[in-house]
Design a protein around this motif. Structure first.
Motif: not given
Length: 287
Positions: A33-51
């Motif tokens: 359930g990504y906004l764009v794709d797994m890698d690009k979403d993870l890049e942004q998630i890692s800016k706000i969370a560690n888990t």
């Protein structure tokens, strides 16, 4: 597990508080359930969370095609994962097979085995048996923390009607789950009542068990400016992590990165005020 080694060691020693840099900041993510794709979403998630909190699904096809790739990608990105699985069995999977196949993945730090426990009116004994069943299966393969999400309504909306409606979520019921050793971490859902409820939660259970907070961060709609929440309401969600931390919690989980109408970024991973505030908040914890 190096990223969370200090946290886990502190918990094992029952020392407090958790170091600021080890405080868990999580978002709920549906694999696929990504906004764009797994890698690009993870890049942004890692800016706000560690888990991330990730549902395991009820079918092996989901686990192999969507969950496993996300677990592997999370490990490479330095993100940790709490796995969600709420029933002894579902689809063509069981908690036993799920724990065996994914419980010892290096990105995984624990299991959440019930969401909003008691909200459907089930009895205390029902959940005592449920937690025993889930714990027995998971402990065959791993000793990672087992947790549940509860709504301790008595701290802000106590009434005879609510106690009859949600008997398994009374404070006395939560005492039993903790005192009988059925859970290792307690996740407390308190919506937008964090400032008033978290100190009460900490006073009652903080010396017995590690506590996490769950609250909303996502907004409804395709554009932040058209959110059903006001900007002021959204802004309050970010400091909740600091309130939780100051009251001895080990972490917070925000609902949700992208799930149905809820999201933290605008479509196409476009930043908005909520996301930018969460970036600054996460940076504060890393200092």
């Amino acid at each position: 597990m190096a990223l969370f080694a200090p946290l886990l060691a502190a918990l094992a020693m029952q020392s407090a508080p958790v170091a600021k840099k080890d405080f868990i900041i999580s978002v709920s993510v549906v694999p696929g359930g990504y906004l764009v794709d797994m890698d690009k979403d993870l890049e942004q998630i890692s800016k706000i969370a560690n888990t991330m909190f990730l549902p395991g699904g009820a079918y092996k096809s989901f686990q192999t095609s969507k969950l496993k790739p996300l677990l592997d990608a999370a490990q490479k990105k330095g993100l940790k994962v709490v796995l969600l699985y709420y029933h002894p069995e579902g689809g063509n999977t069981t908690i036993d097979s799920f724990a065996k196949d994914y419980g010892n993945h290096p990105a995984v730090i624990g299991f959440k085995v019930q969401d909003e426990l008691g909200s459907r009116g089930d009895s205390v004994e029902f959940f005592i048996n449920h937690l025993k069943t889930m714990r027995k299966a998971i402990r065959k393969y791993t000793d990672k923390p087992i947790m549940v999400d509860v709504i301790p309504f008595q701290f802000w909306n106590d009434s005879e009607a609510n106690r009859k409606k949600w008997p398994a979520a009374t404070n006395a019921a939560i005492d039993r789950y903790i005192d009988e050793g059925l859970i290792d971490w307690l996740i407390v859902s308190m919506g937008r009542n964090v400032e008033t409820v978290m100190p009460k939660v900490a006073k009652r259970w903080g010396k017995k068990i590690p506590i996490m907070v769950r609250t909303s961060a996502g907004y409804k709609g395709d554009d932040y400016s058209k959110s059903s929440f006001t900007e002021a309401q959204m802004a309050t969600a970010v400091p909740y992590s600091r309130i939780a931390y100051e009251n001895g919690a080990i972490g917070i989980t925000y609902y949700a990165w992208q799930h149905g109408p809820y999201k933290i970024m605008d479509p196409g991973l476009k930043p908005n005020k909520a996301f930018n505030d969460m970036v600054k908040n996460f940076q504060w914890f890393q200092k």
